[in-house]
Design a protein around this motif. Structure first.
Motif, PDB file in Angstrom:
ATOM      1  N   LYS A  96       0.825  -1.208   0.000  1.00  0.00           N
ATOM      2  CA  LYS A  96       0.000   0.000   0.000  1.00  0.00           C
ATOM      3  C   LYS A  96       0.862   1.263   0.000  1.00  0.00           C
ATOM      4  CE  LYS A  96      -3.642   2.218   2.652  1.00  0.00           C
ATOM      5  NZ  LYS A  96      -4.406   2.164   3.903  1.00  0.00           N
ATOM      6  N   GLY A  97       0.557   2.141  -0.923  1.00  0.00           N
ATOM      7  CA  GLY A  97       1.250   3.419  -0.988  1.00  0.00           C
ATOM      8  C   GLY A  97       2.678   3.346  -1.503  1.00  0.00           C
ATOM      9  N   LYS A  98       3.096   2.193  -1.962  1.00  0.00           N
ATOM     10  CA  LYS A  98       4.452   2.035  -2.493  1.00  0.00           C
ATOM     11  C   LYS A  98       4.377   1.543  -3.929  1.00  0.00           C
ATOM     12  CE  LYS A  98       6.742   0.773   1.845  1.00  0.00           C
ATOM     13  NZ  LYS A  98       7.583  -0.245   2.486  1.00  0.00           N
ATOM     14  N   LYS A  99       5.494   1.673  -4.609  1.00  0.00           N
ATOM     15  CA  LYS A  99       5.615   1.140  -5.962  1.00  0.00           C
ATOM     16  C   LYS A  99       5.466  -0.383  -5.914  1.00  0.00           C
ATOM     17  CE  LYS A  99       8.716   1.383  -9.890  1.00  0.00           C
ATOM     18  NZ  LYS A  99      10.005   1.809 -10.394  1.00  0.00           N
ATOM     19  N   SER A 100       4.841  -0.960  -6.935  1.00  0.00           N
ATOM     20  CA  SER A 100       4.691  -2.419  -7.002  1.00  0.00           C
ATOM     21  C   SER A 100       6.048  -3.099  -6.930  1.00  0.00           C
ATOM     22  CB  SER A 100       4.020  -2.820  -8.316  1.00  0.00           C
ATOM     23  OG  SER A 100       2.718  -2.328  -8.372  1.00  0.00           O
ATOM     24  N   LEU A 101       6.050  -4.264  -6.343  1.00  0.00           N
ATOM     25  CA  LEU A 101       7.285  -5.042  -6.280  1.00  0.00           C
ATOM     26  C   LEU A 101       7.670  -5.502  -7.682  1.00  0.00           C
ATOM     27  CD1 LEU A 101       6.470  -7.270  -3.178  1.00  0.00           C
ATOM     28  CD2 LEU A 101       7.937  -5.261  -3.258  1.00  0.00           C
ATOM     29  N   PRO A 102       8.946  -5.647  -7.951  1.00  0.00           N
ATOM     30  CA  PRO A 102       9.381  -6.158  -9.260  1.00  0.00           C
ATOM     31  C   PRO A 102       8.813  -7.560  -9.502  1.00  0.00           C
ATOM     32  CG  PRO A 102      11.249  -5.274  -8.027  1.00  0.00           C
ATOM     33  CD  PRO A 102      10.078  -5.303  -7.086  1.00  0.00           C
ATOM     34  N   GLU A 103       8.455  -7.846 -10.727  1.00  0.00           N
ATOM     35  CA  GLU A 103       7.858  -9.137 -11.079  1.00  0.00           C
ATOM     36  C   GLU A 103       8.748 -10.303 -10.675  1.00  0.00           C
ATOM     37  OE1 GLU A 103       5.229 -12.006 -12.243  1.00  0.00           O
ATOM     38  OE2 GLU A 103       4.856  -9.896 -11.843  1.00  0.00           O
ATOM     39  N   GLU A 104      10.070 -10.157 -10.800  1.00  0.00           N
ATOM     40  CA  GLU A 104      10.949 -11.266 -10.428  1.00  0.00           C
ATOM     41  C   GLU A 104      10.881 -11.572  -8.932  1.00  0.00           C
ATOM     42  OE1 GLU A 104      13.484  -7.533 -11.022  1.00  0.00           O
ATOM     43  OE2 GLU A 104      12.107  -8.613 -12.282  1.00  0.00           O
ATOM     44  N   VAL A 105      10.624 -10.561  -8.106  1.00  0.00           N
ATOM     45  CA  VAL A 105      10.468 -10.761  -6.658  1.00  0.00           C
ATOM     46  C   VAL A 105       9.157 -11.500  -6.383  1.00  0.00           C
ATOM     47  CG1 VAL A 105      10.133  -9.563  -4.452  1.00  0.00           C
ATOM     48  CG2 VAL A 105      11.895  -8.775  -6.035  1.00  0.00           C
ATOM     49  N   ILE A 106       8.092 -11.074  -7.048  1.00  0.00           N
ATOM     50  CA  ILE A 106       6.788 -11.730  -6.875  1.00  0.00           C
ATOM     51  C   ILE A 106       6.870 -13.183  -7.343  1.00  0.00           C
ATOM     52  CG2 ILE A 106       4.353 -11.710  -7.543  1.00  0.00           C
ATOM     53  CD1 ILE A 106       4.626  -8.621  -7.823  1.00  0.00           C
ATOM     54  N   LYS A 107       7.534 -13.420  -8.465  1.00  0.00           N
ATOM     55  CA  LYS A 107       7.691 -14.793  -8.973  1.00  0.00           C
ATOM     56  C   LYS A 107       8.443 -15.661  -7.972  1.00  0.00           C
ATOM     57  CE  LYS A 107       7.545 -14.160 -13.964  1.00  0.00           C
ATOM     58  NZ  LYS A 107       8.302 -14.219 -15.212  1.00  0.00           N
ATOM     59  N   LYS A 108       9.454 -15.095  -7.338  1.00  0.00           N
ATOM     60  CA  LYS A 108      10.246 -15.857  -6.368  1.00  0.00           C
ATOM     61  C   LYS A 108       9.378 -16.253  -5.169  1.00  0.00           C
ATOM     62  CE  LYS A 108      14.684 -15.436  -6.073  1.00  0.00           C
ATOM     63  NZ  LYS A 108      16.086 -15.170  -5.786  1.00  0.00           N
ATOM     64  N   ILE A 109       8.552 -15.342  -4.694  1.00  0.00           N
ATOM     65  CA  ILE A 109       7.658 -15.650  -3.569  1.00  0.00           C
ATOM     66  C   ILE A 109       6.618 -16.684  -4.001  1.00  0.00           C
ATOM     67  CG2 ILE A 109       5.928 -14.706  -1.975  1.00  0.00           C
ATOM     68  CD1 ILE A 109       7.651 -12.099  -1.989  1.00  0.00           C
ATOM     69  N   SER A 110       6.122 -16.556  -5.218  1.00  0.00           N
ATOM     70  CA  SER A 110       5.179 -17.535  -5.758  1.00  0.00           C
ATOM     71  C   SER A 110       5.831 -18.916  -5.857  1.00  0.00           C
ATOM     72  CB  SER A 110       4.671 -17.082  -7.128  1.00  0.00           C
ATOM     73  OG  SER A 110       3.719 -17.980  -7.635  1.00  0.00           O
ATOM     74  N   MET A 111       7.086 -18.959  -6.279  1.00  0.00           N
ATOM     75  CA  MET A 111       7.822 -20.229  -6.349  1.00  0.00           C
ATOM     76  C   MET A 111       7.991 -20.842  -4.958  1.00  0.00           C
ATOM     77  SD  MET A 111      10.812 -19.530  -9.195  1.00  0.00           S
ATOM     78  CE  MET A 111      11.782 -20.924  -8.626  1.00  0.00           C
ATOM     79  N   TRP A 112       8.249 -20.000  -3.959  1.00  0.00           N
ATOM     80  CA  TRP A 112       8.372 -20.478  -2.583  1.00  0.00           C
ATOM     81  C   TRP A 112       7.068 -21.160  -2.146  1.00  0.00           C
ATOM     82  CZ3 TRP A 112       5.700 -18.158   1.663  1.00  0.00           C
ATOM     83  CH2 TRP A 112       6.010 -18.721   2.906  1.00  0.00           C
ATOM     84  N   ILE A 113       5.955 -20.545  -2.473  1.00  0.00           N
ATOM     85  CA  ILE A 113       4.650 -21.135  -2.147  1.00  0.00           C
ATOM     86  C   ILE A 113       4.467 -22.444  -2.913  1.00  0.00           C
ATOM     87  CG2 ILE A 113       2.148 -20.814  -2.244  1.00  0.00           C
ATOM     88  CD1 ILE A 113       2.710 -17.765  -1.894  1.00  0.00           C
TER      89      ILE A 113
END
Length: 120
Positions: A96-113
């Protein structure tokens, strides 16, 4: 000879499949959460969503008012990833109120899940 070739192909493709990057909660996921999410989603403050991300146990428990945020083995279906990408109708995109996270960071968290959302 043909059997040997097929056998080599099988083992080389298996090796490629097993070569998936192992994502660590402590090294890869928690630093992102600490930097981008903890300010609002901590058990010290009243988070409107009632989602607390102070530690692994609270994150995977994911008792937000919208239900669980981590669906073990289903990264792309998890509310956490949908909120990070801004593709859910529940609330606003995060952080909230910040720039979106880089897609590669989101992908890494998704991979962790996808890898079982382990406390490693």
């Amino acid at each position: 000879m043909k059997q040997l070739f097929l056998l080599c192909c099988f083992f080389s493709s298996s090796a490629l499949c097993d070569d998936t990057e192992k994502i660590s909660f402590k090294k890869d996921v928690m630093p992102v959460i600490s930097k981008n999410c903890i300010n609002c989603h901590n058990s010290e403050d009243e988070s409107p969503s009632m989602l607390f991300m102070d530690n692994y146990k609270l994150l995977v428990k994911g008792d937000s008012k919208h239900g669980p945020v981590v669906l073990t083995g289903k990264g792309e279906e998890s509310l956490l990833i949908k909120k990070m990408r801004g593709i859910t109708e529940i609330g606003k995109p995060m952080p909230k109120g910040k720039k979106s996270l880089p897609e590669e960071v989101i992908k890494k968290i998704s991979m962790w899940i996808d890898q079982g959302a382990k406390n490693n």
